[in-house]
Design an enzyme around this catalytic site. Structure first.
Site, PDB file in Angstrom:
ATOM      1  N   CYS A  58      26.354  50.363  31.616  1.00 14.55           N
ATOM      2  CA  CYS A  58      26.040  51.045  30.352  1.00 14.55           C
ATOM      3  C   CYS A  58      25.513  52.456  30.588  1.00 14.55           C
ATOM      4  O   CYS A  58      24.896  52.737  31.623  1.00 14.55           O
ATOM      5  CB  CYS A  58      24.991  50.238  29.587  1.00 14.55           C
ATOM      6  SG  CYS A  58      25.657  48.756  28.838  1.00 14.55           S
ATOM      7  N   ASN A  80      31.530  52.960  43.678  1.00 18.65           N
ATOM      8  CA  ASN A  80      31.042  51.584  43.705  1.00 18.65           C
ATOM      9  C   ASN A  80      29.842  51.477  44.662  1.00 18.65           C
ATOM     10  O   ASN A  80      29.889  51.992  45.782  1.00 18.65           O
ATOM     11  CB  ASN A  80      32.181  50.661  44.172  1.00 18.65           C
ATOM     12  CG  ASN A  80      31.950  49.221  43.805  1.00 18.65           C
ATOM     13  OD1 ASN A  80      30.888  48.677  44.062  1.00 18.65           O
ATOM     14  ND2 ASN A  80      32.948  48.610  43.218  1.00 18.65           N
ATOM     15  N   ASP A  81      28.773  50.852  44.186  1.00 19.20           N
ATOM     16  CA  ASP A  81      27.575  50.710  45.027  1.00 19.20           C
ATOM     17  C   ASP A  81      27.778  49.689  46.143  1.00 19.20           C
ATOM     18  O   ASP A  81      26.987  49.631  47.084  1.00 19.20           O
ATOM     19  CB  ASP A  81      26.382  50.294  44.164  1.00 19.20           C
ATOM     20  CG  ASP A  81      26.052  51.357  43.113  1.00 19.20           C
ATOM     21  OD1 ASP A  81      25.962  52.544  43.483  1.00 19.20           O
ATOM     22  OD2 ASP A  81      25.914  50.990  41.925  1.00 19.20           O
ATOM     23  N   ASN A 156      39.828  43.775  36.115  1.00 16.13           N
ATOM     24  CA  ASN A 156      39.567  42.330  36.104  1.00 16.13           C
ATOM     25  C   ASN A 156      38.949  42.048  34.747  1.00 16.13           C
ATOM     26  O   ASN A 156      37.761  42.278  34.570  1.00 16.13           O
ATOM     27  CB  ASN A 156      38.550  41.942  37.169  1.00 16.13           C
ATOM     28  CG  ASN A 156      39.023  42.268  38.573  1.00 16.13           C
ATOM     29  OD1 ASN A 156      40.191  42.118  38.904  1.00 16.13           O
ATOM     30  ND2 ASN A 156      38.106  42.752  39.401  1.00 16.13           N
ATOM     31  N   HIS A 165      31.473  44.706  30.275  1.00 14.62           N
ATOM     32  CA  HIS A 165      31.627  46.089  29.801  1.00 14.62           C
ATOM     33  C   HIS A 165      33.066  46.547  30.091  1.00 14.62           C
ATOM     34  O   HIS A 165      33.583  46.276  31.171  1.00 14.62           O
ATOM     35  CB  HIS A 165      30.625  46.977  30.546  1.00 14.62           C
ATOM     36  CG  HIS A 165      30.503  48.340  29.967  1.00 14.62           C
ATOM     37  ND1 HIS A 165      29.559  48.665  29.027  1.00 14.62           N
ATOM     38  CD2 HIS A 165      31.241  49.447  30.162  1.00 14.62           C
ATOM     39  CE1 HIS A 165      29.711  49.932  28.682  1.00 14.62           C
ATOM     40  NE2 HIS A 165      30.719  50.423  29.362  1.00 14.62           N
ATOM     41  N   HIS A 167      35.920  48.153  31.611  1.00 13.30           N
ATOM     42  CA  HIS A 167      35.977  48.982  32.819  1.00 13.30           C
ATOM     43  C   HIS A 167      37.132  48.539  33.714  1.00 13.30           C
ATOM     44  O   HIS A 167      37.721  47.472  33.519  1.00 13.30           O
ATOM     45  CB  HIS A 167      34.669  48.857  33.614  1.00 13.30           C
ATOM     46  CG  HIS A 167      34.533  47.536  34.311  1.00 13.30           C
ATOM     47  ND1 HIS A 167      34.232  46.369  33.642  1.00 13.30           N
ATOM     48  CD2 HIS A 167      34.688  47.180  35.620  1.00 13.30           C
ATOM     49  CE1 HIS A 167      34.192  45.365  34.497  1.00 13.30           C
ATOM     50  NE2 HIS A 167      34.482  45.824  35.717  1.00 13.30           N
ATOM     51  N   GLN A 169      38.515  49.135  38.123  1.00 14.85           N
ATOM     52  CA  GLN A 169      38.106  49.626  39.441  1.00 14.85           C
ATOM     53  C   GLN A 169      39.226  50.463  40.030  1.00 14.85           C
ATOM     54  O   GLN A 169      40.396  50.287  39.676  1.00 14.85           O
ATOM     55  CB  GLN A 169      37.819  48.467  40.379  1.00 14.85           C
ATOM     56  CG  GLN A 169      36.644  47.618  39.945  1.00 14.85           C
ATOM     57  CD  GLN A 169      36.185  46.691  41.057  1.00 14.85           C
ATOM     58  OE1 GLN A 169      36.070  47.089  42.212  1.00 14.85           O
ATOM     59  NE2 GLN A 169      35.935  45.454  40.713  1.00 14.85           N
ATOM     60  N   LYS A 316      45.168  28.239  34.972  1.00 12.00           N
ATOM     61  CA  LYS A 316      46.080  27.797  36.027  1.00 12.00           C
ATOM     62  C   LYS A 316      45.320  27.848  37.352  1.00 12.00           C
ATOM     63  O   LYS A 316      44.691  28.859  37.674  1.00 12.00           O
ATOM     64  CB  LYS A 316      47.288  28.747  36.100  1.00 12.00           C
ATOM     65  CG  LYS A 316      48.239  28.460  37.267  1.00 12.00           C
ATOM     66  CD  LYS A 316      49.393  29.480  37.274  1.00 12.00           C
ATOM     67  CE  LYS A 316      50.142  29.473  38.592  1.00 12.00           C
ATOM     68  NZ  LYS A 316      51.107  28.368  38.725  1.00 12.00           N
ATOM     69  N   GLU A 322      51.485  25.235  46.151  1.00 10.51           N
ATOM     70  CA  GLU A 322      51.386  26.691  46.056  1.00 10.51           C
ATOM     71  C   GLU A 322      50.594  27.291  47.210  1.00 10.51           C
ATOM     72  O   GLU A 322      50.902  28.372  47.690  1.00 10.51           O
ATOM     73  CB  GLU A 322      50.767  27.079  44.718  1.00 10.51           C
ATOM     74  CG  GLU A 322      51.653  26.654  43.568  1.00 10.51           C
ATOM     75  CD  GLU A 322      51.174  27.158  42.242  1.00 10.51           C
ATOM     76  OE1 GLU A 322      50.215  26.551  41.730  1.00 10.51           O
ATOM     77  OE2 GLU A 322      51.727  28.136  41.733  1.00 10.51           O
TER      78      GLU A 322
HETATM   79  P1  H2U Z   1      34.498  43.744  38.242  1.00 11.96           P
HETATM   80  O1  H2U Z   1      35.606  44.729  37.888  1.00 11.96           O
HETATM   81  O2  H2U Z   1      35.042  42.579  38.989  1.00 11.96           O
HETATM   82  O3  H2U Z   1      33.690  43.378  37.044  1.00 11.96           O
HETATM   83  O4  H2U Z   1      33.509  44.496  39.215  1.00 11.96           O
HETATM   84  C1  H2U Z   1      32.603  45.516  38.826  1.00 11.96           C
HETATM   85  C2  H2U Z   1      32.327  46.369  40.038  1.00 11.96           C
HETATM   86  O5  H2U Z   1      31.173  47.157  39.767  1.00 11.96           O
HETATM   87  C3  H2U Z   1      32.057  45.586  41.309  1.00 11.96           C
HETATM   88  O6  H2U Z   1      32.987  45.977  42.285  1.00 11.96           O
HETATM   89  C4  H2U Z   1      30.435  47.295  40.950  1.00 11.96           C
HETATM   90  C5  H2U Z   1      30.660  46.001  41.707  1.00 11.96           C
HETATM   91  O7  H2U Z   1      30.554  46.205  43.105  1.00 11.96           O
HETATM   92  N1  H2U Z   1      29.033  47.536  40.644  1.00 11.96           N
HETATM   93  C6  H2U Z   1      28.384  48.644  41.140  1.00 11.96           C
HETATM   94  O8  H2U Z   1      29.002  49.449  41.835  1.00 11.96           O
HETATM   95  N2  H2U Z   1      27.069  48.836  40.857  1.00 11.96           N
HETATM   96  C7  H2U Z   1      26.327  47.970  40.142  1.00 11.96           C
HETATM   97  O9  H2U Z   1      25.158  48.207  39.948  1.00 11.96           O
HETATM   98  C8  H2U Z   1      26.924  46.738  39.582  1.00 11.96           C
HETATM   99  C9  H2U Z   1      28.386  46.538  39.830  1.00 11.96           C
END
Ligand code: H2U
Length: 354
Positions: A58, A80-81, A156, A165, A167, A169, A316, A322
């Site tokens: 958010c 991405n953290d 995803n 939320h 979003h 990746q 599924k 499979e």
């Molecule tokens: P999903 O698309 O699977 O919801 O993943 C969200 C990504 O957001 C996930 O790869 C990243 C997670 O590592 N993330 C952060 O980088 N920082 C955060 O504080 C929470 C999620």
């Protein structure tokens, strides 16, 4: 001697070939007649708050990493953290044995928020907001593509503990991952043999046959591909030969936003729920100097792999055959396409508002 039955794809087990991956799928439509004793999952989650101080996607929230999100108004991209890759790092060096090979893996992983509101999804966003998402995808592909061979944009939605939320990746890699590598080889070979891109031919074929088209407009179409493995898998393809997202014209962006929304309404209407899927864009590889490389054999497309099969709660799951032999589906691609195509164009929640 017993008379042999005439083949009917809706009745008889058969295999279908995925020319992109070079793999076969087993289609067993007669199995739809069996009684269902599968897993029934928990009910759907409660309504999502528009803003939540504990949701790291958010606006204005400080993520557990200590980094604060901007007060963003439409899309927002951050590194991405918990990235699966880093832009630099040492190489594992030559293998000690041919059976113990390692390779260099560099890259970067980003998170892209589609909208500041957690209670929206692409399906409920305005056309203008979806256009902003597409433009950001294009910008990210252009920027990361200068450095990395492959830029994977994937969403995803509602699957595997993903954040609710809206979003996606973005993972960019210094190497061509397995699937794109296989698709590069197969599309290159088709192009060498026929002189035309495989998926351009495929679009022409689908436009002629029509039975696997779910929705189409001037520039795009969604089909349940002939070789689909997920029950309601769809493939989004441009009608023109386009190598990458970065090549879209303004008109194509607008009609892409429109068709995506139309398709996502159908998906939500299928089981009258916020549909689950993993979606990904695939296009010609990138990397340093990519504009000088001939990738005419490629065609841009997106694939949606939804796990739901019979209702909002029945997914599924991969069976033993499979895991250990070959992917299998019950519903034919044609039946799945018809089912999706025949769904209303108005979102099911509209009914509830009346
Ligand atoms: P999903 O698309 O699977 O919801 O993943 C969200 C990504 O957001 C996930 O790869 C990243 C997670 O590592 N993330 C952060 O980088 N920082 C955060 O504080 C929470 C999620």
């Amino acid at each position: 001697m017993a008379e042999e039955a005439t083949f009917d794809a809706e009745d008889h087990p058969h295999t279908r070939f995925n020319p992109l991956k070079g793999q076969w799928v087993l289609v067993s439509p007669h199995r739809l007649k069996r009684p269902w004793k599968g897993q029934i999952e928990a009910t759907l989650p409660e309504a999502v708050p528009r803003w939540d101080a504990n949701n790291p996607l958010c606006p204005r929230v400080t993520r557990p990493s200590g980094k604060e999100n901007d007060d963003y108004e439409n899309t927002y991209v951050f590194t991405n953290d918990f990235p699966a890759l880093f832009p630099d790092g040492p190489s594992p060096g030559p293998p000690k044995h041919p059976l113990l090979q390692s390779g260099e893996a560099q890259g970067t992983c980003r998170v892209m928020c589609f909208h500041p509101y957690s209670d929206l999804q692409l399906v409920s966003m305005t056309q203008d907001d979806i256009i902003k998402v597409i433009e950001r995808w294009m910008e990210q592909t252009a920027e990361l593509g200068e450095k990395f061979k492959w830029v994977s944009i994937f969403e995803n939605k509602g699957v595997a503990n993903s954040n609710n939320h809206p979003h996606c990746q973005i993972w960019a890699t210094s190497f061509l991952p397995n699937d794109p590598l296989q698709m590069d080889t197969n599309q290159r070979q088709y192009y060498a043999e026929k002189g035309r891109p495989m998926l351009v031919d495929y679009v022409q074929l689908e436009m002629k046959e029509k039975e696997r088209i779910v929705v189409e407009n001037e520039h795009w179409l969604y089909v349940v591909p002939f070789w689909a493995t997920w029950p309601y898998e769809t493939m989004l393809l441009p009608k023109r030969h386009i190598l990458r997202l970065t090549d879209l014209t303004e008109d194509e962006i607008k009609s892409l936003a429109s068709i995506m929304k139309r398709m996502l309404v159908k998906y939500d209407n299928l089981f009258e729920c916020s549909f689950l899927y993993t979606m990904g864009w695939l296009g010609a590889p990138t990397g340093p100097g990519y504009k000088d490389v001939d990738y005419s054999h490629w065609q841009l497309f997106a694939t949606y792999n939804p796990p739901l099969v019979r209702s909002a709660t029945v997914k599924k799951l991969l069976g033993g055959f499979e895991h250990f032999a070959q992917l299998q589906r019950d519903l034919t691609a044609e039946t799945a396409a018809k089912k999706l195509r025949d769904l209303p164009d108005a979102h099911y929640t509209e009914k509830l508002k009346q």
